[in-house]
Design a protein around this motif. Structure first.
Motif, PDB file in Angstrom:
ATOM      1  N   ASN A  52       0.840  -1.195   0.000  1.00 14.37           N
ATOM      2  CA  ASN A  52       0.000   0.000   0.000  1.00 14.37           C
ATOM      3  C   ASN A  52       0.875   1.244   0.000  1.00 14.37           C
ATOM      4  OD1 ASN A  52      -2.335  -1.541   0.154  1.00 14.37           O
ATOM      5  ND2 ASN A  52      -2.396  -1.475   2.377  1.00 14.37           N
ATOM      6  N   PHE A  53       0.266   2.378  -0.324  1.00 11.12           N
ATOM      7  CA  PHE A  53       0.945   3.655  -0.171  1.00 11.12           C
ATOM      8  C   PHE A  53       1.124   3.924   1.323  1.00 11.12           C
ATOM      9  CE2 PHE A  53      -1.028   4.390  -4.412  1.00 11.12           C
ATOM     10  CZ  PHE A  53       0.144   4.626  -5.114  1.00 11.12           C
ATOM     11  N   SER A  54       1.952   4.876   1.664  1.00 11.67           N
ATOM     12  CA  SER A  54       2.254   5.148   3.076  1.00 11.67           C
ATOM     13  C   SER A  54       1.020   5.573   3.867  1.00 11.67           C
ATOM     14  CB  SER A  54       3.350   6.204   3.204  1.00 11.67           C
ATOM     15  OG  SER A  54       2.947   7.397   2.564  1.00 11.67           O
ATOM     16  N   ASP A  55      -0.029   6.079   3.191  1.00 14.50           N
ATOM     17  CA  ASP A  55      -1.252   6.445   3.906  1.00 14.50           C
ATOM     18  C   ASP A  55      -2.232   5.281   4.027  1.00 14.50           C
ATOM     19  OD1 ASP A  55      -2.302   6.202   1.363  1.00 14.50           O
ATOM     20  OD2 ASP A  55      -3.061   8.249   1.241  1.00 14.50           O
ATOM     21  N   GLY A  56      -1.819   4.095   3.551  1.00  9.45           N
ATOM     22  CA  GLY A  56      -2.639   2.895   3.682  1.00  9.45           C
ATOM     23  C   GLY A  56      -3.533   2.596   2.493  1.00  9.45           C
ATOM     24  N   THR A  57      -3.618   3.498   1.518  1.00 13.67           N
ATOM     25  CA  THR A  57      -4.463   3.230   0.355  1.00 13.67           C
ATOM     26  C   THR A  57      -3.765   2.257  -0.591  1.00 13.67           C
ATOM     27  OG1 THR A  57      -3.614   5.148  -0.842  1.00 13.67           O
ATOM     28  CG2 THR A  57      -5.641   5.465   0.436  1.00 13.67           C
ATOM     29  N   GLN A  58      -4.601   1.463  -1.282  1.00 12.81           N
ATOM     30  CA  GLN A  58      -4.077   0.485  -2.237  1.00 12.81           C
ATOM     31  C   GLN A  58      -3.616   1.172  -3.509  1.00 12.81           C
ATOM     32  OE1 GLN A  58      -6.911  -2.494  -3.417  1.00 12.81           O
ATOM     33  NE2 GLN A  58      -6.013  -4.027  -2.088  1.00 12.81           N
ATOM     34  N   GLN A  59      -2.590   0.587  -4.107  1.00  8.04           N
ATOM     35  CA  GLN A  59      -2.166   1.048  -5.423  1.00  8.04           C
ATOM     36  C   GLN A  59      -3.172   0.546  -6.459  1.00  8.04           C
ATOM     37  OE1 GLN A  59       2.008   0.738  -6.528  1.00  8.04           O
ATOM     38  NE2 GLN A  59       2.463   0.022  -4.456  1.00  8.04           N
ATOM     39  N   ALA A  60      -3.230   1.194  -7.593  1.00  8.40           N
ATOM     40  CA  ALA A  60      -4.129   0.785  -8.670  1.00  8.40           C
ATOM     41  C   ALA A  60      -3.643  -0.508  -9.308  1.00  8.40           C
ATOM     42  CB  ALA A  60      -4.209   1.880  -9.727  1.00  8.40           C
ATOM     43  N   GLN A  61      -4.579  -1.280  -9.850  1.00  7.68           N
ATOM     44  CA  GLN A  61      -4.219  -2.478 -10.609  1.00  7.68           C
ATOM     45  C   GLN A  61      -3.507  -2.077 -11.880  1.00  7.68           C
ATOM     46  OE1 GLN A  61      -7.210  -5.260 -11.823  1.00  7.68           O
ATOM     47  NE2 GLN A  61      -7.931  -5.590  -9.734  1.00  7.68           N
ATOM     48  N   LEU A  62      -2.629  -2.947 -12.329  1.00  4.93           N
ATOM     49  CA  LEU A  62      -1.960  -2.770 -13.620  1.00  4.93           C
ATOM     50  C   LEU A  62      -2.557  -3.785 -14.583  1.00  4.93           C
ATOM     51  CD1 LEU A  62       1.689  -2.505 -12.313  1.00  4.93           C
ATOM     52  CD2 LEU A  62       0.106  -0.661 -12.796  1.00  4.93           C
ATOM     53  N   LEU A  63      -2.887  -3.348 -15.781  1.00  2.69           N
ATOM     54  CA  LEU A  63      -3.544  -4.209 -16.753  1.00  2.69           C
ATOM     55  C   LEU A  63      -2.605  -4.591 -17.884  1.00  2.69           C
ATOM     56  CD1 LEU A  63      -6.915  -2.232 -16.993  1.00  2.69           C
ATOM     57  CD2 LEU A  63      -6.302  -4.068 -15.400  1.00  2.69           C
ATOM     58  N   ASP A  64      -2.776  -5.804 -18.383  1.00  2.00           N
ATOM     59  CA  ASP A  64      -2.029  -6.308 -19.539  1.00  2.00           C
ATOM     60  C   ASP A  64      -0.521  -6.191 -19.362  1.00  2.00           C
ATOM     61  OD1 ASP A  64      -4.399  -6.964 -20.831  1.00  2.00           O
ATOM     62  OD2 ASP A  64      -4.555  -5.008 -21.801  1.00  2.00           O
ATOM     63  N   VAL A  65      -0.033  -6.669 -18.233  1.00  2.89           N
ATOM     64  CA  VAL A  65       1.400  -6.656 -17.946  1.00  2.89           C
ATOM     65  C   VAL A  65       2.024  -7.889 -18.606  1.00  2.89           C
ATOM     66  CG1 VAL A  65       3.126  -6.747 -16.111  1.00  2.89           C
ATOM     67  CG2 VAL A  65       1.003  -5.462 -15.766  1.00  2.89           C
ATOM     68  N   PRO A  66       3.064  -7.720 -19.424  1.00  2.00           N
ATOM     69  CA  PRO A  66       3.718  -8.878 -20.039  1.00  2.00           C
ATOM     70  C   PRO A  66       4.293  -9.814 -18.968  1.00  2.00           C
ATOM     71  CG  PRO A  66       4.489  -6.832 -21.040  1.00  2.00           C
ATOM     72  CD  PRO A  66       3.684  -6.450 -19.842  1.00  2.00           C
ATOM     73  N   VAL A  67       4.221 -11.125 -19.247  1.00  2.00           N
ATOM     74  CA  VAL A  67       4.714 -12.140 -18.316  1.00  2.00           C
ATOM     75  C   VAL A  67       5.904 -12.843 -18.955  1.00  2.00           C
ATOM     76  CG1 VAL A  67       4.129 -14.257 -17.064  1.00  2.00           C
ATOM     77  CG2 VAL A  67       2.411 -12.451 -17.330  1.00  2.00           C
ATOM     78  N   ALA A  68       7.009 -12.931 -18.223  1.00  2.00           N
ATOM     79  CA  ALA A  68       8.220 -13.586 -18.731  1.00  2.00           C
ATOM     80  C   ALA A  68       7.971 -15.089 -18.904  1.00  2.00           C
ATOM     81  CB  ALA A  68       9.384 -13.347 -17.773  1.00  2.00           C
ATOM     82  N   GLU A  69       8.618 -15.641 -19.905  1.00  2.00           N
ATOM     83  CA  GLU A  69       8.446 -17.051 -20.272  1.00  2.00           C
ATOM     84  C   GLU A  69       8.706 -18.010 -19.115  1.00  2.00           C
ATOM     85  OE1 GLU A  69      10.679 -20.100 -23.285  1.00  2.00           O
ATOM     86  OE2 GLU A  69      10.301 -18.072 -24.008  1.00  2.00           O
ATOM     87  N   ASN A  70       9.667 -17.706 -18.277  1.00  2.00           N
ATOM     88  CA  ASN A  70       9.995 -18.626 -17.188  1.00  2.00           C
ATOM     89  C   ASN A  70       8.837 -18.801 -16.213  1.00  2.00           C
ATOM     90  OD1 ASN A  70      10.824 -15.829 -16.440  1.00  2.00           O
ATOM     91  ND2 ASN A  70      11.144 -16.807 -14.456  1.00  2.00           N
TER      92      ASN A  70
END
Length: 171
Positions: A52-70
């Motif tokens: 979370n951010f230092s004030d306790g709020t959640q970070q936003a989701q990240l969409l369509d993040v590339p995934v490494a083959e491993n």
């Protein structure tokens, strides 16, 4: 040194420390996240950063993040072998274990992992690329590209590089 000079130096030092913290808190390098959704055909994941951010709020989701083959290659290999293992288990005369009667079939599928390693709900490590990767071809593309923007160390340029936890049986 006078007291006012000493106070001025302390204030300067505190100010520089705050500036340093401000710069470092904006720089991204790597983080732990949870996979919210995974597209196993395109190898893209929607992820939720866990810190979370230092004030306790959640970070936003990240969409369509590339995934490494491993992160997914073992899943794909095992999925391709599963029909062969199933057929072998049904038709083989290989003893299931030493000393077993010759008529026992093999039991490869009983040792098979229950879930894929890369899937929704698992924790992953994502890294932040130094530059904007919007114009990169993705996957195994090794073509040179010109970044679309001047973004540096931006969370929008994340790549999933590892799946955390799990084991060979439970995925």
């Amino acid at each position: 040194m006078s007291q006012s000079q000493n106070e001025e130096r302390k204030a300067w030092f505190k100010g520089m420390r705050k500036l340093k913290f401000g710069i470092q808190s904006e720089m991204r390098s790597a983080f732990i996240a949870k996979v919210v959704k995974y597209d196993k055909k395109k190898h893209l994941a929607d992820i939720q950063p866990l810190a979370n951010f230092s004030d306790g709020t959640q970070q936003a989701q990240l969409l369509d993040v590339p995934v490494a083959e491993n992160c997914y290659i073992i899943d794909e290999i095992l999925e391709r072998f599963k029909p062969d293992y199933t057929a072998t288990d049904k038709n083989s005369r290989i003893p299931a274990h030493p000393g077993a009667p010759a008529h026992d079939n093999s039991n490869f599928i009983s040792h098979y992992r229950k879930k894929p390693f890369m899937r929704a709900g698992v924790p992953v490590v994502a890294v932040i690329l130094d530059r904007d990767n919007d114009n990169w071809g993705g996957g195994r593309s090794v073509n040179n590209f010109t970044p679309e923007t001047n973004r540096l160390h931006d969370i929008n340029d994340a790549v999933v590089i590892a799946v955390l936890g799990g084991d060979a049986v439970n995925g």
